[in-house]
Design an enzyme around this catalytic site. Sequence first.
Site, PDB file in Angstrom:
ATOM      1  N   LEU A 174       7.106  19.715   6.662  1.00  0.00           N
ATOM      2  CA  LEU A 174       8.334  19.389   5.923  1.00  0.00           C
ATOM      3  C   LEU A 174       8.062  19.336   4.414  1.00  0.00           C
ATOM      4  CD1 LEU A 174       9.723  16.581   8.281  1.00  0.00           C
ATOM      5  CD2 LEU A 174      10.190  19.034   8.323  1.00  0.00           C
ATOM      6  N   ARG A 208       0.664  14.711  13.183  1.00  0.00           N
ATOM      7  CA  ARG A 208       1.109  14.456  11.817  1.00  0.00           C
ATOM      8  C   ARG A 208       1.032  15.673  10.893  1.00  0.00           C
ATOM      9  NH1 ARG A 208      -0.848   8.524   9.984  1.00  0.00           N
ATOM     10  NH2 ARG A 208       1.086   8.569   8.879  1.00  0.00           N
ATOM     11  N   PRO A 209       1.804  16.703  11.156  1.00  0.00           N
ATOM     12  CA  PRO A 209       1.784  17.870  10.277  1.00  0.00           C
ATOM     13  C   PRO A 209       2.453  17.585   8.924  1.00  0.00           C
ATOM     14  CG  PRO A 209       3.477  18.112  11.950  1.00  0.00           C
ATOM     15  CD  PRO A 209       2.757  16.840  12.255  1.00  0.00           C
ATOM     16  N   LYS A 223       0.836  -1.210   0.000  1.00  0.00           N
ATOM     17  CA  LYS A 223       0.000   0.000   0.000  1.00  0.00           C
ATOM     18  C   LYS A 223       0.868   1.256   0.000  1.00  0.00           C
ATOM     19  CE  LYS A 223      -1.725   1.477   4.101  1.00  0.00           C
ATOM     20  NZ  LYS A 223      -1.431   2.883   4.407  1.00  0.00           N
ATOM     21  N   ASN A 224       1.872   1.273   0.863  1.00  0.00           N
ATOM     22  CA  ASN A 224       2.656   2.494   1.024  1.00  0.00           C
ATOM     23  C   ASN A 224       3.583   2.765  -0.163  1.00  0.00           C
ATOM     24  OD1 ASN A 224       1.393   2.913   3.410  1.00  0.00           O
ATOM     25  ND2 ASN A 224       3.173   2.501   4.716  1.00  0.00           N
ATOM     26  N   ARG A 235      -8.413  -0.652   5.147  1.00  0.00           N
ATOM     27  CA  ARG A 235      -7.545   0.366   4.547  1.00  0.00           C
ATOM     28  C   ARG A 235      -6.197  -0.235   4.157  1.00  0.00           C
ATOM     29  NH1 ARG A 235      -6.534   5.537   7.909  1.00  0.00           N
ATOM     30  NH2 ARG A 235      -5.282   5.819   6.043  1.00  0.00           N
ATOM     31  N   ASP A 275       5.208   0.836  11.796  1.00  0.00           N
ATOM     32  CA  ASP A 275       4.007   0.145  11.313  1.00  0.00           C
ATOM     33  C   ASP A 275       3.941  -1.317  11.771  1.00  0.00           C
ATOM     34  OD1 ASP A 275       3.112   2.420  10.117  1.00  0.00           O
ATOM     35  OD2 ASP A 275       3.558   1.828   8.062  1.00  0.00           O
TER      36      ASP A 275
HETATM   37  C1  UD1 Z   1       4.496   6.875   6.036  1.00  0.00           C
HETATM   38  C2  UD1 Z   1       3.620   5.640   5.935  1.00  0.00           C
HETATM   39  C3  UD1 Z   1       3.136   5.224   7.326  1.00  0.00           C
HETATM   40  C4  UD1 Z   1       4.327   5.052   8.272  1.00  0.00           C
HETATM   41  C5  UD1 Z   1       5.223   6.295   8.260  1.00  0.00           C
HETATM   42  C6  UD1 Z   1       6.493   6.121   9.061  1.00  0.00           C
HETATM   43  C7  UD1 Z   1       2.632   5.893   3.749  1.00  0.00           C
HETATM   44  C8  UD1 Z   1       1.415   6.145   2.944  1.00  0.00           C
HETATM   45  N1  UD1 Z   1       2.498   5.940   5.087  1.00  0.00           N
HETATM   46  O1  UD1 Z   1       3.672   7.908   6.568  1.00  0.00           O
HETATM   47  O2  UD1 Z   1       2.425   4.004   7.202  1.00  0.00           O
HETATM   48  O3  UD1 Z   1       3.852   4.844   9.578  1.00  0.00           O
HETATM   49  O4  UD1 Z   1       5.599   6.606   6.903  1.00  0.00           O
HETATM   50  O5  UD1 Z   1       7.211   5.026   8.601  1.00  0.00           O
HETATM   51  O6  UD1 Z   1       3.685   5.635   3.221  1.00  0.00           O
HETATM   52  N2  UD1 Z   1       6.199  14.757  10.213  1.00  0.00           N
HETATM   53  C9  UD1 Z   1       6.223  16.106  10.485  1.00  0.00           C
HETATM   54  N3  UD1 Z   1       6.125  16.974   9.442  1.00  0.00           N
HETATM   55  C10 UD1 Z   1       6.005  16.558   8.148  1.00  0.00           C
HETATM   56  C11 UD1 Z   1       5.990  15.175   7.885  1.00  0.00           C
HETATM   57  C12 UD1 Z   1       6.093  14.303   8.944  1.00  0.00           C
HETATM   58  O7  UD1 Z   1       6.322  16.509  11.641  1.00  0.00           O
HETATM   59  O8  UD1 Z   1       5.912  17.405   7.251  1.00  0.00           O
HETATM   60  C13 UD1 Z   1       6.269  13.802  11.334  1.00  0.00           C
HETATM   61  C14 UD1 Z   1       4.968  13.032  11.470  1.00  0.00           C
HETATM   62  O9  UD1 Z   1       4.021  13.744  12.231  1.00  0.00           O
HETATM   63  C15 UD1 Z   1       5.429  11.780  12.141  1.00  0.00           C
HETATM   64  C16 UD1 Z   1       6.806  11.548  11.551  1.00  0.00           C
HETATM   65  O10 UD1 Z   1       7.233  12.811  11.046  1.00  0.00           O
HETATM   66  O11 UD1 Z   1       5.518  11.968  13.519  1.00  0.00           O
HETATM   67  C17 UD1 Z   1       6.851  10.488  10.464  1.00  0.00           C
HETATM   68  O12 UD1 Z   1       6.100  10.903   9.373  1.00  0.00           O
HETATM   69  P1  UD1 Z   1       6.397  10.451   7.868  1.00  0.00           P
HETATM   70  O13 UD1 Z   1       7.685   9.720   7.780  1.00  0.00           O
HETATM   71  O14 UD1 Z   1       6.198  11.646   7.006  1.00  0.00           O
HETATM   72  O15 UD1 Z   1       5.221   9.421   7.632  1.00  0.00           O
HETATM   73  P2  UD1 Z   1       4.147   9.421   6.498  1.00  0.00           P
HETATM   74  O16 UD1 Z   1       4.776   9.676   5.175  1.00  0.00           O
HETATM   75  O17 UD1 Z   1       2.978  10.234   6.898  1.00  0.00           O
END
Ligand code: UD1
Length: 428
Positions: free
Chosen positions: A134, A130-131, A22-23, A407, A315
């Site tokens: 970045l 989850r902002p 999925k990811n 999902r 995950d």
């Molecule tokens: C992806 C995966 C999710 C997995 C996660 C971490 C997909 C669709 N989802 O989610 O299943 O749990 O990676 O391996 O691929 N963060 C910020 N600002 C940002 C982006 C992220 O603060 O702009 C924080 C998030 O709140 C979180 C952490 O960074 O605490 C990890 O987020 P990120 O690696 O971006 O995960 P996702 O891409 O959302």
Amino acid sequence: MDRILIQGGTPLSGSIDISGAKNAALPLMAACLLTEETLRLRNVPSLVDISSMARLLRQLGVAVEGMEEDTDAGGVGGAISLDAAGVGDTFAPYDLVRRMRASILVLGPLVARFGEARVSLPGGCAIGTRPVDLHLAGLAALGAEIAVENGYVRARAAQGLRGGAISLPFASVGATENLMMAASLARGETVLANAAREPEIVDLADCLVAMGAAIEGAGTERMMIQGTDRLGGADHAVIADRIEAGTWAMAAAITGGCVELKGGGPAILQAALGKLADAGLKMEPGDGRIRVGLASGRVRASDVVTEPYPGFPTDLQAQMMALMTLAEGCSTITETIFENRFMHVPELCRMGADIRIDRGSAVVSGVSHLTGAPVMATDLRASVSLILAGLAARGETEVNRVYHLDRGYERIEDKLAACGAVIERVGG
Ligand code: UD1
């Protein structure tokens, strides 16, 4: 609303086809927006999140076809064709985006190809704030003007994006993906430092390269992307789902059984391999498959800290915790990626687990057995951890809010029932 009923206590035995990831599939689908040619994806899992992304892409004007049986990739998923030649809209409304955080992945491709986009801030699993700061700072470094207003992100780059140097403060998976896609259509070179290194990033890079992008260093901390003014179509098979594989490995172990995972070699369990071995799992690799089960006796306690790849995946944290509830000894599970990812703890405790939360860690003292109970969870991986606990528990477990499972897990009850689990979905 559907529920899943499990009569616990049967050791799993049999083989399970691992679906496409999925990811990996979600960012690959968003990549179709980068080109007016057709992007064909194979081994796409049949999941609610995939349908949500398809719905969002259709709303933008993408012609989405397929989900027909995929025979040539050897996978169990479908093939879809995505044609973004007719995209006339760069507006992604709240109603479609809120269901899934990965919707934000349309932002980079849209602004890169069309010079503008308005995308709702996303929702997704309730596992923290989850902002997307970045993603936005990275796009700004590529020359986009960014404004957040009324719950929407507005990104503009009337003259197109230009390459730049970006250093991510945290190796965010989604931000890395958004920026790789955007930089592929920017003028000049982008250097992305502290990039995420997950296998899904490498899969996206492989597909973008097949579309004509110039990307080096995917899978390392430093990526170099040479922008081009046009990308073409491609035909790409989605990698197998390593989180699904890890989930079934732990399902086998928690029931004292053994299963064969088909569709990926031992590399598919790589990030979890050491911890699974510590816990007493035995893995026998074969050709495109791996046999995994409990080596003997009881699961052993193993401490886990979640980290970006190649560390232990967040995950798989909830599933590992379910496994540790029955381990011999006491284990500490520390979550460093998401601040609110222990929602399975009270439910596991209702099934007889002994877990104490101490700030970002859960201290799990192994118990001799779990007992079935009605349970529910509010995110995908927490829900599946309750399925695992239910498979091992004495008596009946009823898992509510099954839509979270749909999902991310394809035909979950069918796959487990084929390995002897007494499990069924009941409607209403
Ligand atoms: C992806 C995966 C999710 C997995 C996660 C971490 C997909 C669709 N989802 O989610 O299943 O749990 O990676 O391996 O691929 N963060 C910020 N600002 C940002 C982006 C992220 O603060 O702009 C924080 C998030 O709140 C979180 C952490 O960074 O605490 C990890 O987020 P990120 O690696 O971006 O995960 P996702 O891409 O959302």
